[in-house]
Structure formats: structure tokens, C-alpha cells
Scaffold this motif. Structure first.
Motif, mmCIF file in Angstrom:
data_model
loop_
_atom_site.group_PDB
_atom_site.id
_atom_site.type_symbol
_atom_site.label_atom_id
_atom_site.label_comp_id
_atom_site.label_asym_id
_atom_site.label_seq_id
_atom_site.Cartn_x
_atom_site.Cartn_y
_atom_site.Cartn_z
ATOM 1 N N TYR B 32 31.620 19.816 59.727
ATOM 2 C CA TYR B 32 31.434 18.911 60.850
ATOM 3 C C TYR B 32 32.034 19.514 62.107
ATOM 4 O O TYR B 32 32.802 20.467 62.051
ATOM 5 C CB TYR B 32 32.011 17.528 60.566
ATOM 6 C CG TYR B 32 33.443 17.512 60.095
ATOM 7 C CD1 TYR B 32 33.738 17.358 58.737
ATOM 8 C CD2 TYR B 32 34.500 17.610 60.988
ATOM 9 C CE1 TYR B 32 35.038 17.330 58.296
ATOM 10 C CE2 TYR B 32 35.791 17.581 60.552
ATOM 11 C CZ TYR B 32 36.057 17.433 59.207
ATOM 12 O OH TYR B 32 37.353 17.407 58.765
ATOM 13 N N GLN B 34 33.624 18.361 66.033
ATOM 14 C CA GLN B 34 34.202 17.265 66.804
ATOM 15 C C GLN B 34 34.290 17.651 68.279
ATOM 16 O O GLN B 34 34.422 18.829 68.621
ATOM 17 C CB GLN B 34 35.618 16.950 66.305
ATOM 18 C CG GLN B 34 35.687 16.574 64.844
ATOM 19 C CD GLN B 34 37.112 16.354 64.399
ATOM 20 O OE1 GLN B 34 37.760 15.411 64.812
ATOM 21 N NE2 GLN B 34 37.615 17.205 63.540
ATOM 22 N N LEU B 89 36.914 19.792 74.632
ATOM 23 C CA LEU B 89 37.099 20.781 73.570
ATOM 24 C C LEU B 89 36.184 20.468 72.403
ATOM 25 O O LEU B 89 36.021 19.299 72.036
ATOM 26 C CB LEU B 89 38.540 20.744 73.049
ATOM 27 C CG LEU B 89 39.684 20.828 74.051
ATOM 28 C CD1 LEU B 89 41.024 20.556 73.363
ATOM 29 C CD2 LEU B 89 39.711 22.199 74.689
ATOM 30 N N GLU B 93 35.369 22.546 61.570
ATOM 31 C CA GLU B 93 36.101 22.682 60.326
ATOM 32 C C GLU B 93 35.103 22.640 59.182
ATOM 33 O O GLU B 93 34.094 21.953 59.247
ATOM 34 C CB GLU B 93 37.111 21.557 60.166
ATOM 35 C CG GLU B 93 38.079 21.766 59.019
ATOM 36 C CD GLU B 93 39.078 20.646 58.918
ATOM 37 O OE1 GLU B 93 39.429 20.057 59.947
ATOM 38 O OE2 GLU B 93 39.505 20.352 57.789
ATOM 39 N N TYR B 98 41.287 23.845 55.761
ATOM 40 C CA TYR B 98 41.965 22.744 56.423
ATOM 41 C C TYR B 98 42.511 23.180 57.770
ATOM 42 O O TYR B 98 43.442 22.589 58.291
ATOM 43 C CB TYR B 98 43.078 22.202 55.536
ATOM 44 C CG TYR B 98 42.553 21.558 54.292
ATOM 45 C CD1 TYR B 98 42.598 22.212 53.069
ATOM 46 C CD2 TYR B 98 41.990 20.288 54.345
ATOM 47 C CE1 TYR B 98 42.097 21.607 51.932
ATOM 48 C CE2 TYR B 98 41.493 19.685 53.215
ATOM 49 C CZ TYR B 98 41.552 20.348 52.012
ATOM 50 O OH TYR B 98 41.057 19.761 50.889
ATOM 51 N N ILE B 99 41.953 24.234 58.293
ATOM 52 C CA ILE B 99 42.398 24.719 59.588
ATOM 53 C C ILE B 99 41.263 24.539 60.575
ATOM 54 O O ILE B 99 40.353 25.353 60.628
ATOM 55 C CB ILE B 99 42.809 26.205 59.520
ATOM 56 C CG1 ILE B 99 43.858 26.419 58.430
ATOM 57 C CG2 ILE B 99 43.325 26.666 60.872
ATOM 58 C CD1 ILE B 99 44.270 27.851 58.264
ATOM 59 N N PRO B 100 41.272 23.439 61.342
ATOM 60 C CA PRO B 100 40.221 23.279 62.339
ATOM 61 C C PRO B 100 40.359 24.333 63.422
ATOM 62 O O PRO B 100 41.474 24.665 63.828
ATOM 63 C CB PRO B 100 40.472 21.872 62.900
ATOM 64 C CG PRO B 100 41.872 21.558 62.558
ATOM 65 C CD PRO B 100 42.221 22.348 61.345
ATOM 66 N N PHE B 102 39.531 25.316 67.238
ATOM 67 C CA PHE B 102 39.184 24.730 68.527
ATOM 68 C C PHE B 102 38.612 25.790 69.453
ATOM 69 O O PHE B 102 39.065 26.933 69.472
ATOM 70 C CB PHE B 102 40.420 24.120 69.190
ATOM 71 C CG PHE B 102 40.783 22.761 68.671
ATOM 72 C CD1 PHE B 102 41.501 22.619 67.501
ATOM 73 C CD2 PHE B 102 40.392 21.621 69.361
ATOM 74 C CE1 PHE B 102 41.831 21.371 67.014
ATOM 75 C CE2 PHE B 102 40.723 20.358 68.889
ATOM 76 C CZ PHE B 102 41.442 20.230 67.711
ATOM 77 N N GLY B 103 37.628 25.377 70.233
ATOM 78 C CA GLY B 103 37.188 26.202 71.335
ATOM 79 C C GLY B 103 38.209 26.110 72.462
ATOM 80 O O GLY B 103 39.126 25.279 72.421
ATOM 81 N N ARG B 104 38.043 26.954 73.469
ATOM 82 C CA ARG B 104 39.018 26.978 74.560
ATOM 83 C C ARG B 104 38.781 25.870 75.570
ATOM 84 O O ARG B 104 39.598 25.649 76.460
ATOM 85 C CB ARG B 104 39.010 28.341 75.246
ATOM 86 C CG ARG B 104 39.449 29.435 74.305
ATOM 87 C CD ARG B 104 39.429 30.797 74.961
ATOM 88 N NE ARG B 104 39.733 31.823 73.970
ATOM 89 C CZ ARG B 104 39.831 33.115 74.251
ATOM 90 N NH1 ARG B 104 39.665 33.534 75.476
ATOM 91 N NH2 ARG B 104 40.097 33.967 73.300
#
Lengths: 114, 112
Positions: B32, B34, B89, B93, B98-100, B102-104
Motif C-alpha cells: 500500500y 500512503q 509526502l 510499505e 515493516y520499514i515504510p 518515505f519520499g522527500r
């Protein structure tokens, strides 16, 4: 009110002086994590915990420790801070049991290491 | 290596127009995706989650699309307002991690 709290919000310290940033959540979430955010690098996960006494490394764990003795608390420990750990730190929690990983972030702790 | 790309240049639009932000990813099979909003000096706030088997999701003035073939998500804010000005942002994941990631983030500036 559902929330994640962090303390302190601002901290200036010197190299080598051990410090702890506290994090607490009141939503009974199993999953908690710590991030650091640096300009141009975005959010990077330091450590995460899936439940009490269960912790694991994220992308940038070097120089940090965590513990999860209680479900609601997840402190971040810097045993010997260095200037490259100057950053904005966020704690987050979420409940994965519901199948929806919505992360709730704390207000942030701005750390400066001189 | 896994990579998430969001436009680093700020998006400037006029109030009332639709803002469209892009999140592209490579070497990733996310379960998914977010979208979060972040205001300066504050923690990110969750907006929307979309799963790999969903193509579109809406919430009030917000709409997210997810194209796993193109490896891209689009985030739309319709009838934008100056209060929508913030950094947005995307986070991915999946694959048992379990480590999402993130984009900058992309900064959105809505001009009155």
C-alpha cells in the motif's frame, strides 16, 4: 485526545553527553517507531518496535538505542551524541492489527549537538 | 535499490485550481501507499491510504490514484485553498517489510 507526545521538544547538547528523548502514545498501539528528518534526505526510520520487548533496526540505527518496556512508551537513547545526529526527530505509532497502517506522528524534537 | 521520487520543485498554483502531486517508485512492490501532509516544523499527518489492488480513493477534496504498472501514485487536491499549502509526502510499505519508505516530499503553495 489521541496523541503521541515527545519530550523535550528542543534540546541543545554537547558531543558525548548521553541523552534520552521520550515518546508516549495513548492509543494502545502495538507499533512504534523513530524517524529523523534532515533537509534533502526526507524521513528515515531509525528503529521500530512491533510490541513490548520487540525492537528492530530501521534504515539508520547507528548511534541510537531504544527500549520498549511498556506498550505506551518508546524512548530514544543517544549514548554518545555526535554533531551528525543534529536533526529533527519524530516518534510515530500505529495499530497494524486493524490492517490499516496509519501512522500518528509526534510533534518532533529538534536536537542540536555541538 | 528501492527508490521513491517526488518532485523536489515546489508546485505553485492558484486558489481554486486542482493541485496534482506525483509519487514514482522503482524496485518496489508495495502493499500500500500512503500520503501525508507536513507543515513546517511539525510531524506528518496522515491523509489517505491506498492498497495495491485499489485504483482510486477519495476523501472530501482529496483523491489518490495508484497505478502499479506505471509504478506511480497521483495525489489530487481539488478546489485548492491557501490553507492547503504544505509539504506532501508519500510513503510505501510492503513485501513483508515493516520499514515504510518515505519520499522527500513536494511543497505545494496555493496563491490567493
Amino acid at each position: 485526545e489521541a496523541q503521541v507526545t515527545q519530550n523535550p521538544r528542543y534540546l541543545i547538547t554537547v558531543t558525548g553527553k548521553k541523552l534520552t528523548v521520550t515518546c508516549s502514545q495513548n492509543m494502545n498501539h502495538e507499533y512504534m517507531s523513530w524517524y529523523r528528518q534532515d533537509p534533502g534526505l526526507g524521513l528515515r526510520q531509525i528503529y521500530y518496535s512491533m510490541n513490548v520487548e520487540v525492537t528492530d533496526k530501521g534504515d539508520v540505527p547507528e548511534g541510537y538505542k531504544v527500549s520498549r518496556k511498556e506498550k505506551r512508551n518508546f524512548p530514544l537513547i543517544l549514548e554518545s551524541p555526535s554533531p551528525n545526529q543534529t536533526s529533527l526527530y519524530f516518534c510515530a505509532s500505529s495499530s497494524r492489527l486493524a490492517g490499516e497502517d496509519t501512522q500518528y506522528f509526534g510533534p518532533g524534537t529538534r536536537l542540536t549537538v555541538l | 535499490s528501492q527508490k521513491i521520487e517526488q518532485n523536489s520543485e515546489a508546485l505553485n498554483i492558484q486558489e481554486g485550481k486542482t493541485a496534482t502531486l506525483t509519487c514514482n517508485y522503482t524496485n518496489y512492490s508495495p502493499a500500500y501507499l500512503q500520503w501525508y501532509r507536513q507543515d513546517p516544523g511539525r510531524g506528518p499527518v496522515f491523509l489517505l491510504l491506498i492498497r495495491e489492488n485499489e485504483k482510486e480513493k477519495r476523501k472530501e477534496r482529496l483523491k489518490v490514484t495508484f497505478d502499479t504498472t506505471l509504478k506511480q501514485s497521483l495525489f489530487h487536491i481539488t478546489a485548492s485553498q491557501p490553507a492547503d499549502s504544505a509539504t506532501y509526502l508519500c510513503a510505501l510499505e510492503g513485501g513483508g517489510s515493516y520499514i515504510p519508505t518515505f519520499g522527500r516530499g513536494t511543497s505545494l503553495i496555493v496563491h490567493p
